[in-house]
Design a protein around this motif. Structure first.
Motif, mmCIF file in Angstrom:
data_model
loop_
_atom_site.group_PDB
_atom_site.id
_atom_site.type_symbol
_atom_site.label_atom_id
_atom_site.label_comp_id
_atom_site.label_asym_id
_atom_site.label_seq_id
_atom_site.Cartn_x
_atom_site.Cartn_y
_atom_site.Cartn_z
ATOM 1 N N GLY A 169 -17.560 20.907 11.825
ATOM 2 C CA GLY A 169 -18.762 21.203 13.272
ATOM 3 C C GLY A 169 -18.280 21.535 13.895
ATOM 4 O O GLY A 169 -17.104 21.695 14.551
ATOM 5 N N CYS A 170 -19.557 22.566 14.811
ATOM 6 C CA CYS A 170 -19.196 23.032 15.923
ATOM 7 C C CYS A 170 -19.345 22.614 16.948
ATOM 8 O O CYS A 170 -20.000 22.477 17.934
ATOM 9 C CB CYS A 170 -20.021 24.246 15.654
ATOM 10 N N GLU A 171 -20.061 20.620 16.709
ATOM 11 C CA GLU A 171 -20.443 19.660 17.585
ATOM 12 C C GLU A 171 -19.718 18.834 17.327
ATOM 13 O O GLU A 171 -19.272 18.340 16.392
ATOM 14 C CB GLU A 171 -21.890 19.548 17.193
ATOM 15 N N PRO A 172 -19.805 17.651 18.919
ATOM 16 C CA PRO A 172 -18.854 16.419 18.861
ATOM 17 C C PRO A 172 -19.350 15.860 17.008
ATOM 18 O O PRO A 172 -20.559 15.380 16.265
ATOM 19 C CB PRO A 172 -18.911 15.860 19.754
ATOM 20 N N ALA A 173 -18.273 14.994 16.813
ATOM 21 C CA ALA A 173 -18.258 14.321 15.624
ATOM 22 C C ALA A 173 -17.892 13.037 16.370
ATOM 23 O O ALA A 173 -16.679 12.589 16.635
ATOM 24 C CB ALA A 173 -18.168 14.547 14.339
ATOM 25 N N THR A 174 -18.064 11.689 15.909
ATOM 26 C CA THR A 174 -17.959 10.299 16.206
ATOM 27 C C THR A 174 -17.547 9.409 14.933
ATOM 28 O O THR A 174 -18.687 9.833 14.370
ATOM 29 C CB THR A 174 -18.955 9.893 17.200
ATOM 30 N N PHE A 175 -16.787 8.016 15.096
ATOM 31 C CA PHE A 175 -16.643 7.611 13.501
ATOM 32 C C PHE A 175 -16.557 5.587 14.271
ATOM 33 O O PHE A 175 -15.408 6.143 14.895
ATOM 34 C CB PHE A 175 -15.753 7.944 12.612
ATOM 35 N N VAL A 176 -17.064 4.914 13.602
ATOM 36 C CA VAL A 176 -16.078 3.694 13.549
ATOM 37 C C VAL A 176 -15.023 2.908 12.781
ATOM 38 O O VAL A 176 -15.693 2.861 11.517
ATOM 39 C CB VAL A 176 -17.532 2.353 13.618
ATOM 40 N N ALA A 177 -14.561 2.400 13.176
ATOM 41 C CA ALA A 177 -13.332 2.511 12.338
ATOM 42 C C ALA A 177 -12.648 0.497 12.117
ATOM 43 O O ALA A 177 -12.555 0.093 13.241
ATOM 44 C CB ALA A 177 -12.258 3.037 11.484
ATOM 45 N N SER A 178 -12.758 0.086 11.330
ATOM 46 C CA SER A 178 -12.681 -1.681 11.630
ATOM 47 C C SER A 178 -11.384 -1.836 10.865
ATOM 48 O O SER A 178 -11.049 -0.852 9.346
ATOM 49 C CB SER A 178 -13.472 -2.371 10.403
ATOM 50 N N PHE A 179 -10.496 -2.783 10.788
ATOM 51 C CA PHE A 179 -9.137 -3.077 9.967
ATOM 52 C C PHE A 179 -9.154 -4.802 9.854
ATOM 53 O O PHE A 179 -9.599 -5.068 11.147
ATOM 54 C CB PHE A 179 -7.974 -2.735 11.479
ATOM 55 N N ASN A 180 -8.396 -4.738 9.061
ATOM 56 C CA ASN A 180 -8.255 -6.558 8.573
ATOM 57 C C ASN A 180 -7.062 -6.650 9.053
ATOM 58 O O ASN A 180 -5.468 -7.526 8.237
ATOM 59 C CB ASN A 180 -8.273 -6.980 7.224
ATOM 60 N N SER A 181 -6.795 -6.449 10.301
ATOM 61 C CA SER A 181 -5.210 -6.439 11.025
ATOM 62 C C SER A 181 -5.783 -6.502 12.483
ATOM 63 O O SER A 181 -6.581 -6.087 12.563
ATOM 64 C CB SER A 181 -4.642 -6.379 11.012
ATOM 65 N N GLU A 182 -5.644 -7.086 13.255
ATOM 66 C CA GLU A 182 -5.018 -7.595 14.792
ATOM 67 C C GLU A 182 -4.134 -6.473 15.355
ATOM 68 O O GLU A 182 -4.367 -5.690 16.242
ATOM 69 C CB GLU A 182 -4.860 -8.179 15.548
ATOM 70 N N ASP A 183 -3.357 -6.303 14.683
ATOM 71 C CA ASP A 183 -2.145 -4.945 14.837
ATOM 72 C C ASP A 183 -1.601 -4.180 13.812
ATOM 73 O O ASP A 183 -1.079 -4.211 13.104
ATOM 74 C CB ASP A 183 -0.707 -5.294 15.382
ATOM 75 N N PRO A 184 -3.312 -2.885 13.223
ATOM 76 C CA PRO A 184 -2.799 -2.196 11.988
ATOM 77 C C PRO A 184 -1.827 -1.579 12.404
ATOM 78 O O PRO A 184 -0.802 -0.947 11.381
ATOM 79 C CB PRO A 184 -4.009 -1.353 12.256
ATOM 80 N N GLY A 185 -1.294 -0.631 13.439
ATOM 81 C CA GLY A 185 -0.047 0.003 14.003
ATOM 82 C C GLY A 185 -0.675 1.714 13.302
ATOM 83 O O GLY A 185 -1.051 1.534 12.296
ATOM 84 N N THR A 186 0.005 2.141 13.520
ATOM 85 C CA THR A 186 -0.580 3.395 13.230
ATOM 86 C C THR A 186 0.659 4.672 13.033
ATOM 87 O O THR A 186 2.065 4.154 14.004
ATOM 88 C CB THR A 186 -1.192 4.567 13.692
#
Length: 245
Positions: A169-186
């Motif tokens: 879209g042309c408006e801001p989008a936001t999300f919340v993401a949870s992980f089952n690790s204290e250090d998921p890494g990317t």
């Protein structure tokens, strides 16, 4: 058996060396707070290492504006939010601007549950080798799992899967993401691919990329959030940057 003074002293000496020293009496001052929390004997000892109420509060706005051109992602993990040590949990909040694109990436040590809280985000995921569009039929091609996730809807990205998110879209989008690790890494897939040697990249692409072009590509791949998808840019009337910008 009668204990002699010498024998009694020896027993006391051995006993004193086997009794654990309470964490409050140990000197871990040279270690990071996360390391100290990891070494704590009990959960109560961990809490004692976090005497301030503010230690249990994390502000996802604190690093806003430090991401790429398309938005920001702020991660609370064991390093940025030490109170998470021992919980096997982490959380991220993503802020994607109009046409904001979180480039394809993987999380090495955690599965991600992502909830969209504003806007619509197009998601895509490739799970692993052997997962085909038609089960058991390699000729049907690798299965691409894709969804348009609206506000208050959730999707999953499995640990190690290649996935991406794009604000359509042309408006801001936001999300919340949870992980089952204290250090998921990317790991950003394209950035890591082109960090390999030129011979390896050339071999991986065959004739699609000439070895001499690899350095040009390396400098143009964004580390995380990038403006993308030309049609969205046109729809939202966002001017594309020139190659020299």
């Amino acid at each position: 058996m009668q204990l002699t003074p010498f024998l009694a002293a020896a027993i006391l000496s051995l006993t004193s060396t086997t009794i654990a020293t309470p964490i409050s009496q140990r000197d871990y001052s040279t270690l990071s707070l996360s390391a100290q929390l990891s070494l704590a004997d009990t959960s109560a000892d961990r809490i004692a290492l976090l005497p301030d109420h503010a230690s249990f509060l994390f502000n996802f706005d604190v690093n806003r504006g430090k991401g790429g051109l398309g938005g920001d992602i702020t991660l609370a993990n064991r390093k940025t939010f030490p109170a998470l040590v021992g919980t096997q949990s982490a959380m991220a909040v993503g802020f994607l601007g109009p046409c904001g694109f979180n480039t394809p990436h993987v999380h090495l040590r955690g599965t991600e549950l992502q909830v969209v809280t504003q806007g619509t985000i197009h998601t895509e995921m490739i799970v692993e080798n052997g997962v085909f569009t038609t089960a058991g039929d390699a000729k049907s091609g690798r299965r691409l799992i894709q969804n348009d996730v609206n506000a208050n809807q959730m999707t999953i990205f499995y640990q190690g899967s290649v996935h991406t998110q794009f604000n359509t879209g042309c408006e801001p989008a936001t999300f919340v993401a949870s992980f089952n690790s204290e250090d998921p890494g990317t790991g950003q897939v394209a950035e890591e691919l082109f960090a390999l040697s030129e011979d390896v990249v050339s071999a991986a692409f065959g004739q699609a990329v000439d070895g001499a072009q690899v350095d040009d590509f390396k400098g143009k791949i964004p580390a995380s959030i990038a403006k993308g998808v030309e049609q969205c840019l046109i729809t939202c009337k966002i001017a594309k940057r020139s190659a020299s910008a």
